[in-house]
Enzyme design. Structure first.
Site, short mmCIF file in Angstrom:
data_model
loop_
_atom_site.label_atom_id
_atom_site.label_comp_id
_atom_site.label_asym_id
_atom_site.label_seq_id
_atom_site.Cartn_x
_atom_site.Cartn_y
_atom_site.Cartn_z
CG HIS A 175 6.45 -2.66 7.79
ND1 HIS A 175 6.34 -3.99 7.43
CD2 HIS A 175 5.18 -2.21 7.90
CE1 HIS A 175 5.07 -4.33 7.33
NE2 HIS A 175 4.35 -3.27 7.61
CE LYS A 187 1.70 2.34 12.75
NZ LYS A 187 1.44 0.89 12.70
CE1 TYR A 203 20.60 8.39 4.96
CE2 TYR A 203 20.61 10.67 5.70
CZ TYR A 203 20.97 9.36 5.88
OH TYR A 203 21.69 9.00 6.99
NE ARG A 230 0.56 -1.96 5.20
CZ ARG A 230 1.58 -1.20 4.87
NH1 ARG A 230 1.57 -0.54 3.73
NH2 ARG A 230 2.62 -1.08 5.69
CG HIS A 241 -3.43 -3.45 7.26
ND1 HIS A 241 -2.98 -2.19 7.57
CD2 HIS A 241 -2.41 -4.29 7.57
CE1 HIS A 241 -1.75 -2.27 8.05
NE2 HIS A 241 -1.39 -3.52 8.08
NE ARG A 282 0.96 1.75 7.82
CZ ARG A 282 2.23 1.97 7.52
NH1 ARG A 282 2.55 2.89 6.60
NH2 ARG A 282 3.20 1.31 8.12
#
Length: 404
Positions: free
Chosen positions: A359, A271, A369, A336, A333, A244
């Site tokens: 995402h 995010k 992890y 992506r 963006h 991003r």
């Protein structure tokens, strides 16, 4: 003195008159009506707990009737039979009944914040103070209803803050789960309320982006960009890593291990608020080498051109694309979306692509992890992506396919 009698009747209680000395009218099981010389008629229960004799009050007649006193007595005996001191249990219930949602939220916050960054913790509490506590903070946690939380969350959504509304609904549920776990509320009224039950679905935001056929020309235009060198290299690195825009421009040198070809973005800059690993292709490492040569020991990889000790702005990347003629056709963006489309077409596993795009939502337990899942496979994918972009620059339209 005690007045022996069979189980009390309403008439006997009603006709109990004061005498020169206090006396008792027993009802059985240790419960009795205590009548004072001044005429007060008080319900009492004598019991033993932990080897000690105790005396519990059930209120005064006629405010508490005989039938009501017996129900209170029965409940207390059940608590005692379960191994708990009835008076201690009642005190805890009284505390729970008066503990406000704000007070419970404060206790939850102190329990939740260890291990969180100072900034993240401060942001979470600030949002509660702004969005939630003014509306429902004064309500006793044990009296909070799903309707009260719904109205609070809908008010947040009404001002256009849909994402904040969803997060605050989740926070309310976390706080009430804590309340139930610590005997501060009997149940969590938010447990059965999902965001989709009360909030509209977010309209999918379509970021402008070039098609796969237009990507080779965009890459050549970026290479030939005549604006600031940091901006040109930022665009190149964005194409190679498809992070991003905010994650890119806020990068610090301390996050990179160029020898290991790895970029570790800390949780507070993501995010999803969980760490993110970006395997660096040899092409990305080369771009970072150029950036190092012009860093002049500044902490930010992409410093602001104002001379202030901060990073370049979000609009720097966007305006550079405008100047190259991509207004309305491409955004930061957009890289992506282009990468996701092409990598899926090339046959890379969906879960590898989604994890690299950061995402996937991760809970607090698995976050430690999950961000490293499929790292060898993602490393191979990111190198293939760098090679693919090199091939496109050379107008080799045959994308490099993943080896079977």
């Amino acid at each position: 003195m005690d007045t022996p009698t069979m189980a009390l009747t309403d008439t006997a209680v009603r006709q109990a008159k004061p005498q020169d000395k206090p006396y008792k009218l027993t009802d059985g099981g240790g419960m009795f009506l205590f009548v004072t010389p001044k005429g007060a008629r008080l319900w009492r229960w004598k019991y033993r707990y932990g080897g000690k004799e105790k005396l519990m009050s059930f209120g005064a007649y006629p405010d508490v009737s005989l039938a009501q006193a017996r129900k209170l007595h029965q409940h207390a005996r059940e608590v005692l039979a379960a191994g708990t001191d009835p008076m201690a249990s009642r005190k805890a219930e009284q505390v729970a009944d008066t503990m406000t949602f704000r007070a419970v939220a404060g206790k939850w916050f102190e329990h939740w914040k260890p291990g969180k960054t100072e900034k993240h913790a401060a942001d979470v509490w600030h949002r509660l103070e702004v969005d939630v506590l003014p509306a429902i903070g004064a309500i006793p946690a044990n009296a909070l209803t799903a309707a009260k939380v719904r109205d609070c969350v809908k008010a947040i959504e009404a001002r256009g803050a849909l994402d904040i509304a969803k997060r605050q609904l989740q926070k309310c549920s976390q706080i009430m789960r804590y309340a139930v776990a610590h005997d501060l509320a009997e149940r969590n009224p938010v447990a059965d309320v999902q965001p989709s039950d009360i909030l509209p679905a977010r309209k999918k935001r379509n970021y402008s982006r070039v098609s796969a056929k237009e990507l080779p020309q965009l890459l050549r235009d970026i290479d030939g960009y005549v604006g600031g060198e940091h901006t040109r290299l930022a665009l190149q690195l964005m194409a190679l890593t498809f992070v991003r825009t905010g994650e890119l421009i806020g990068a610090k040198w301390e996050e990179f291990d160029l020898d290991a070809a790895r970029w570790d973005i800390p949780a507070e800059r993501m995010k999803m608020r969980t760490p993110h690993i970006v395997p660096l292709s040899k092409q990305a490492v080369a771009v970072l080498g150029q950036l190092q040569a012009i860093s002049y020991d500044r902490s930010f990889v992409f410093p602001a051109d104002t001379g202030k000790p901060t990073h370049m702005s979000n609009n720097t990347v966007l305006y550079a694309l405008y100047r190259m003629g991509y207004r309305g056709r491409m955004t930061g963006h957009g890289f992506r979306g282009v990468a996701s489309t092409i990598l899926h077409e090339q046959g890379w596993p969906h879960e590898h692509i989604e994890l690299q795009l950061a995402h996937q939502e991760r809970d607090e337990v698995s976050a430690a992890y999950n961000h490293a899942s499929y790292l060898p496979q993602r490393t191979k994918m990111m190198q293939a992506w760098g090679d693919h972009l090199d091939a496109l620059r050379a107008e080799n339209v045959m994308a490099l396919r993943r080896a079977s």
